[in-house]
Scaffold this active site. Structure first.
Site, short mmCIF file in Angstrom:
data_model
loop_
_atom_site.label_atom_id
_atom_site.label_comp_id
_atom_site.label_asym_id
_atom_site.label_seq_id
_atom_site.Cartn_x
_atom_site.Cartn_y
_atom_site.Cartn_z
CB CYS A 166 39.60 50.10 34.95
SG CYS A 166 40.29 49.20 33.53
CB CYS A 207 38.23 46.84 33.94
SG CYS A 207 40.01 47.08 34.04
CG ASP A 208 34.72 47.78 35.70
OD1 ASP A 208 34.83 46.54 35.66
OD2 ASP A 208 35.25 48.49 36.57
#
Length: 316
Positions: free
Chosen positions: A136, A139-140
């Site tokens: 992701c 997300c990261d």
């Protein structure tokens, strides 16, 4: 086999499931939640979460899911370990089987079983999960500002991930197994316009390497051809963008409407499905956003929808 009956049964324990439990418990629905094979969902394998509201300093995925679970327990949710192995949505009340041995009926069911990212199957993916390997970018990606990363995949999702990362990372490599991209023309045009994105065609990852964290990928160009070449590519991050598999296996034999990609279809903007009393929340019904905060919000919606359904049917 004795059968237990509940007003609201929640299947799944990620942000959507736990949040649904919070809202259902506060609405006096006395929800029972079965956590499934991975209590807490995919986030429990994530090191740091920095984009979920309420955690200004960030928090580990495991700790965040523990917090949400404890909040659900505080309001009286009955959270149990177990895996749904069979369902029968043709009867009233709805019927499920847990671990092939326990039977339960419910007036409403909220499905929040999530989706699992597809991996290549190389050993380094597990070794460096959370230490350079991610599924992701949204997300990261923040953790790779000014660094060098690689994105695996050649479809629209991979292009979107690469474009997003290009605004953060110093350099973005795209590892494409074929000699062409599967992405739309518009998406390919956007890639060409980004100077820090380089597409490596006919390239596959054999493995990953590094001491305490990811330091690079062992790649092969032209595998199985006369031009085959194996080499190492130094990278700080390795992002999988080859798709997700919705966790809908227990519902495959039911009449639940599932689309071609395997996601449960809901009656937007609500979380209701084609089967009265059955609702779906989180990534199992979302093939676009796949964010914890959105999954949590849909869990709240599902609990509210379930409460309204019970009230309308005189079951509350």
């Amino acid at each position: 086999m004795s059968t237990e009956h509940v007003k609201c049964l929640i299947i799944g324990s990620g942000p959507a499931g736990y949040t649904a439990a919070i809202y259902a418990a506060r609405a006096n629905l006395n929800p029972v939640l079965y956590e499934g094979l991975q209590p807490g969902g995919q986030l429990t394998t994530t090191t740091d979460v920095e984009n979920f509201p309420g955690y200004p300093k960030g928090i580990s995925g495991f700790d965040m899911m523990t917090d949400i679970k404890e909040q659900a327990l505080r309001f009286g949710a009955d959270i149990r370990f177990g895996n749904i192995t069979d369902v029968d949505f043709s009867v009233r009340p709805l019927k499920v089987t847990i671990d092939s041995e326990t039977s339960m009926t419910a007036d409403t069911i909220i499905i929040a079983t999530g989706a699992s990212a597809k991996y290549l199957g190389i050993m380094g993916e597990q070794k460096y999960n959370g230490l350079g390997v991610s599924a992701c970018a949204t997300c990261d990606g923040f953790f790779y500002r000014g660094k060098t990363v690689a994105v695996v995949g050649g479809g629209d999702t991979a292009c979107e991930e690469a474009l997003y990362l290009s605004g953060l990372a110093k350099k973005v490599y795209m590892l494409v197994r074929r000699n062409v991209l599967r992405a739309s023309h518009v998406m390919q045009t956007r890639l060409v316009e980004k100077e820090n994105i380089e597409i490596l065609y006919n390239t596959q990852a054999l493995d990953l390497f590094g001491e305490k964290k990811l330091e690079g990928a062992n790649l092969v160009y032209g595998k199985g051809t006369a031009e085959e070449k194996i080499y190492n590519l130094p990278i700080d991050g390795f992002f999988l963008a080859i798709g997700h598999t919705p966790n809908t296996q227990p519902f495959a034999s039911s009449n639940l409407h599932i689309n071609e990609q395997g996601y449960i279809v809901t009656n937007h903007p609500h979380t209701s499905t084609n089967i009265p009393g059955v609702f779906a929340a989180g990534d199992v019904a979302d093939n676009f956003y796949r964010q914890a905060v959105i999954a949590a919000a849909s869990g709240a919606k599902a609990a509210i929808d379930a409460e309204l359904y019970l009230t309308e049917k005189g079951l509350k």
